[in-house]
Scaffold this motif. Sequence first.
Motif, PDB file in Angstrom:
ATOM      1  N   TRP A 261      36.670  47.682  45.598  1.00 32.85           N
ATOM      2  CA  TRP A 261      37.450  48.793  46.153  1.00 32.85           C
ATOM      3  C   TRP A 261      38.927  48.414  46.163  1.00 32.85           C
ATOM      4  O   TRP A 261      39.315  47.337  46.622  1.00 32.85           O
ATOM      5  CB  TRP A 261      37.009  49.103  47.582  1.00 32.85           C
ATOM      6  CG  TRP A 261      35.645  49.696  47.704  1.00 32.85           C
ATOM      7  CD1 TRP A 261      34.481  49.060  48.054  1.00 32.85           C
ATOM      8  CD2 TRP A 261      35.289  51.062  47.485  1.00 32.85           C
ATOM      9  NE1 TRP A 261      33.431  49.932  48.057  1.00 32.85           N
ATOM     10  CE2 TRP A 261      33.898  51.185  47.709  1.00 32.85           C
ATOM     11  CE3 TRP A 261      36.005  52.200  47.109  1.00 32.85           C
ATOM     12  CZ2 TRP A 261      33.214  52.380  47.590  1.00 32.85           C
ATOM     13  CZ3 TRP A 261      35.329  53.404  46.983  1.00 32.85           C
ATOM     14  CH2 TRP A 261      33.960  53.482  47.222  1.00 32.85           C
ATOM     15  N   GLY A 262      39.768  49.309  45.658  1.00 32.49           N
ATOM     16  CA  GLY A 262      41.207  49.080  45.694  1.00 32.49           C
ATOM     17  C   GLY A 262      41.673  47.937  44.810  1.00 32.49           C
ATOM     18  O   GLY A 262      42.722  47.346  45.063  1.00 32.49           O
ATOM     19  N   ALA A 263      40.923  47.624  43.764  1.00 34.11           N
ATOM     20  CA  ALA A 263      41.322  46.547  42.856  1.00 34.11           C
ATOM     21  C   ALA A 263      42.644  46.896  42.180  1.00 34.11           C
ATOM     22  O   ALA A 263      42.985  48.067  42.007  1.00 34.11           O
ATOM     23  CB  ALA A 263      40.235  46.327  41.804  1.00 34.11           C
ATOM     24  N   THR A 264      43.382  45.874  41.806  1.00 39.75           N
ATOM     25  CA  THR A 264      44.635  46.074  41.090  1.00 39.75           C
ATOM     26  C   THR A 264      44.528  45.425  39.717  1.00 39.75           C
ATOM     27  O   THR A 264      43.551  44.730  39.411  1.00 39.75           O
ATOM     28  CB  THR A 264      45.815  45.446  41.847  1.00 39.75           C
ATOM     29  OG1 THR A 264      45.676  44.018  41.809  1.00 39.75           O
ATOM     30  CG2 THR A 264      45.845  45.910  43.296  1.00 39.75           C
ATOM     31  N   LEU A 265      45.551  45.598  38.906  1.00 40.11           N
ATOM     32  CA  LEU A 265      45.544  44.972  37.583  1.00 40.11           C
ATOM     33  C   LEU A 265      45.541  43.454  37.698  1.00 40.11           C
ATOM     34  O   LEU A 265      45.110  42.762  36.774  1.00 40.11           O
ATOM     35  CB  LEU A 265      46.747  45.449  36.773  1.00 40.11           C
ATOM     36  CG  LEU A 265      46.736  46.936  36.374  1.00 40.11           C
ATOM     37  CD1 LEU A 265      47.939  47.259  35.494  1.00 40.11           C
ATOM     38  CD2 LEU A 265      45.444  47.301  35.665  1.00 40.11           C
TER      39      LEU A 265
ATOM     40  N   SER B 246      39.887  53.558  38.743  1.00 39.02           N
ATOM     41  CA  SER B 246      41.182  53.942  38.185  1.00 39.02           C
ATOM     42  C   SER B 246      41.987  52.755  37.679  1.00 39.02           C
ATOM     43  O   SER B 246      42.793  52.904  36.753  1.00 39.02           O
ATOM     44  CB  SER B 246      41.990  54.735  39.217  1.00 39.02           C
ATOM     45  OG  SER B 246      42.135  54.002  40.422  1.00 39.02           O
ATOM     46  N   SER B 247      41.797  51.557  38.266  1.00 39.31           N
ATOM     47  CA  SER B 247      42.490  50.394  37.700  1.00 39.31           C
ATOM     48  C   SER B 247      41.914  50.084  36.319  1.00 39.31           C
ATOM     49  O   SER B 247      42.614  49.584  35.433  1.00 39.31           O
ATOM     50  CB  SER B 247      42.379  49.179  38.623  1.00 39.31           C
ATOM     51  OG  SER B 247      41.069  48.644  38.660  1.00 39.31           O
ATOM     52  N   TYR B 248      40.631  50.401  36.131  1.00 43.17           N
ATOM     53  CA  TYR B 248      39.981  50.211  34.829  1.00 43.17           C
ATOM     54  C   TYR B 248      40.573  51.144  33.782  1.00 43.17           C
ATOM     55  O   TYR B 248      40.996  50.696  32.702  1.00 43.17           O
ATOM     56  CB  TYR B 248      38.488  50.457  34.981  1.00 43.17           C
ATOM     57  CG  TYR B 248      37.699  50.450  33.687  1.00 43.17           C
ATOM     58  CD1 TYR B 248      37.563  49.296  32.935  1.00 43.17           C
ATOM     59  CD2 TYR B 248      37.078  51.617  33.236  1.00 43.17           C
ATOM     60  CE1 TYR B 248      36.824  49.288  31.755  1.00 43.17           C
ATOM     61  CE2 TYR B 248      36.335  51.620  32.060  1.00 43.17           C
ATOM     62  CZ  TYR B 248      36.221  50.457  31.326  1.00 43.17           C
ATOM     63  OH  TYR B 248      35.501  50.464  30.160  1.00 43.17           O
ATOM     64  N   THR B 249      40.631  52.445  34.067  1.00 45.13           N
ATOM     65  CA  THR B 249      41.202  53.377  33.097  1.00 45.13           C
ATOM     66  C   THR B 249      42.685  53.079  32.881  1.00 45.13           C
ATOM     67  O   THR B 249      43.192  53.189  31.762  1.00 45.13           O
ATOM     68  CB  THR B 249      41.019  54.833  33.553  1.00 45.13           C
ATOM     69  OG1 THR B 249      41.498  54.990  34.900  1.00 45.13           O
ATOM     70  CG2 THR B 249      39.557  55.244  33.497  1.00 45.13           C
ATOM     71  N   GLN B 250      43.365  52.665  33.943  1.00 44.27           N
ATOM     72  CA  GLN B 250      44.779  52.334  33.815  1.00 44.27           C
ATOM     73  C   GLN B 250      44.978  51.178  32.836  1.00 44.27           C
ATOM     74  O   GLN B 250      45.846  51.232  31.964  1.00 44.27           O
ATOM     75  CB  GLN B 250      45.361  51.971  35.185  1.00 44.27           C
ATOM     76  CG  GLN B 250      46.870  51.749  35.164  1.00 44.27           C
ATOM     77  CD  GLN B 250      47.394  51.288  36.510  1.00 44.27           C
ATOM     78  OE1 GLN B 250      46.778  50.470  37.190  1.00 44.27           O
ATOM     79  NE2 GLN B 250      48.549  51.812  36.919  1.00 44.27           N
ATOM     80  N   LEU B 251      44.142  50.131  32.939  1.00 42.06           N
ATOM     81  CA  LEU B 251      44.281  48.981  32.050  1.00 42.06           C
ATOM     82  C   LEU B 251      43.894  49.329  30.618  1.00 42.06           C
ATOM     83  O   LEU B 251      44.595  48.954  29.668  1.00 42.06           O
ATOM     84  CB  LEU B 251      43.407  47.822  32.543  1.00 42.06           C
ATOM     85  CG  LEU B 251      43.481  46.565  31.672  1.00 42.06           C
ATOM     86  CD1 LEU B 251      44.845  45.897  31.813  1.00 42.06           C
ATOM     87  CD2 LEU B 251      42.378  45.577  32.024  1.00 42.06           C
TER      88      LEU B 251
ATOM     89  N   ARG C 138      48.406  54.963  39.148  1.00 44.14           N
ATOM     90  CA  ARG C 138      47.505  53.964  39.724  1.00 44.14           C
ATOM     91  C   ARG C 138      46.150  54.523  40.137  1.00 44.14           C
ATOM     92  O   ARG C 138      45.124  53.883  39.925  1.00 44.14           O
ATOM     93  CB  ARG C 138      48.198  53.315  40.940  1.00 44.14           C
ATOM     94  CG  ARG C 138      47.285  52.463  41.821  1.00 44.14           C
ATOM     95  CD  ARG C 138      46.734  51.266  41.065  1.00 44.14           C
ATOM     96  NE  ARG C 138      45.702  50.584  41.845  1.00 44.14           N
ATOM     97  CZ  ARG C 138      44.410  50.876  41.809  1.00 44.14           C
ATOM     98  NH1 ARG C 138      43.965  51.841  41.010  1.00 44.14           N
ATOM     99  NH2 ARG C 138      43.545  50.222  42.538  1.00 44.14           N
ATOM    100  N   VAL C 139      46.093  55.693  40.780  1.00 48.80           N
ATOM    101  CA  VAL C 139      44.837  56.154  41.372  1.00 48.80           C
ATOM    102  C   VAL C 139      44.287  57.370  40.638  1.00 48.80           C
ATOM    103  O   VAL C 139      45.011  58.087  39.942  1.00 48.80           O
ATOM    104  CB  VAL C 139      45.002  56.478  42.879  1.00 48.80           C
ATOM    105  CG1 VAL C 139      45.378  55.221  43.644  1.00 48.80           C
ATOM    106  CG2 VAL C 139      46.010  57.583  43.106  1.00 48.80           C
ATOM    107  N   SER C 140      42.986  57.610  40.807  1.00 45.82           N
ATOM    108  CA  SER C 140      42.302  58.655  40.036  1.00 45.82           C
ATOM    109  C   SER C 140      42.886  60.036  40.284  1.00 45.82           C
ATOM    110  O   SER C 140      43.001  60.841  39.360  1.00 45.82           O
ATOM    111  CB  SER C 140      40.805  58.649  40.345  1.00 45.82           C
ATOM    112  OG  SER C 140      40.557  58.781  41.724  1.00 45.82           O
TER     113      SER C 140
END
Length: 353
Positions: A242-246, A256-261, A272-274
């Motif tokens: 939950w709330g992971a970052t890059l 959302s950090s996954y799609t962002q990366l 950053r967020v969905s």
Amino acid sequence: MRRQKLLRMITVLMLVFGIFMSGAITTNAQVERIPTAGVFINGKVVNGINPVKVDGIYYLPFTQLAKALGYNHIKFDKNTLTYEVTDGSTIIRATMGGTRAKKGNEYVNIKPPLWMDGIGYISLHAGGALFNSYITFKKENGSIQIENPATKYIVHAGDTLYNISRIHHTTVNELKKVNNLTSNIIKDGQVLKIPDSGSPKEMEPIKEEGIVRNVNEELNADIQRQNIITEAKKYIGAKYKWGATLADAPNLFDCSSYTQLVFKNNGITLPRVSRDQASKGVAVPTANLEVGDLMYFTMKDQYTDGRVAHVGIYMGDGSMIHVSTSKGVIITSDVLNNSYWSKNYLFSKRIIQ
């Protein structure tokens, strides 16, 4: 002399105003330290927390509460005493002393958070309003009880039925119906039932912001989309946080950090967020989905406010690659006929065209 007195008076007023705005408690406030309390979410103990009681009202350390609820990405601006937290679905901002906080792009009325001994505290009612939970203090065993997602909402000063219905993506009529209200009058501290979510509610596509293109304009759209899937598959098996970052990648992601990366590594910048990612691209009917489109879902078992709560990448064959809270990065086949995701599906957006 009169000028000096006037200047002193202005200085005192500014200091008093600054203390009020910062959320610092007054010197005559009745503060009681409560022994460390167990935090129970839906009846299961998950953590401990250190409450305080100020003038008869229970407050919890803001960061401790946020982390207990999975909002692990926490930023703090010491100049404005503002916290910004996210669990990957939406961003919550709260300023010490402020009567309004922000959840996504919506404002929520709250009892002003307090700043005390270098720690930010938020009332149980305000925490519930911001984190989509119903939070109470159980005197029998000195514990904090959290119902998540909430089925109840505690009215705050300044609230209206319209405002409450808006942040929970329901209607005033539904609120009045489930609470047997005959008028629009509500009062501070009143407990309202939240209407059953039924079908997904946040059917925005929020706002159209056009196509987001890869920085490499020499690649045609089909190649760009396939590159997205190739990149996405590299992380199959990575775990959820939950709330992971890059900074947690490539071992830990939230949706959302996954799609962002994945998009970042293909030259495309996403928020950053969905919920913010859902403001990008253009809406796509389900019948016209293509490889690389982003699919958005609510999660009714986690949130009752109908928010955009999950995002995945369409793979072109009815499947979606995404980060599951229980299984990490996986591929879900025939996603729109899946028993869970089909009932939570909201809309899709095209990023590459």
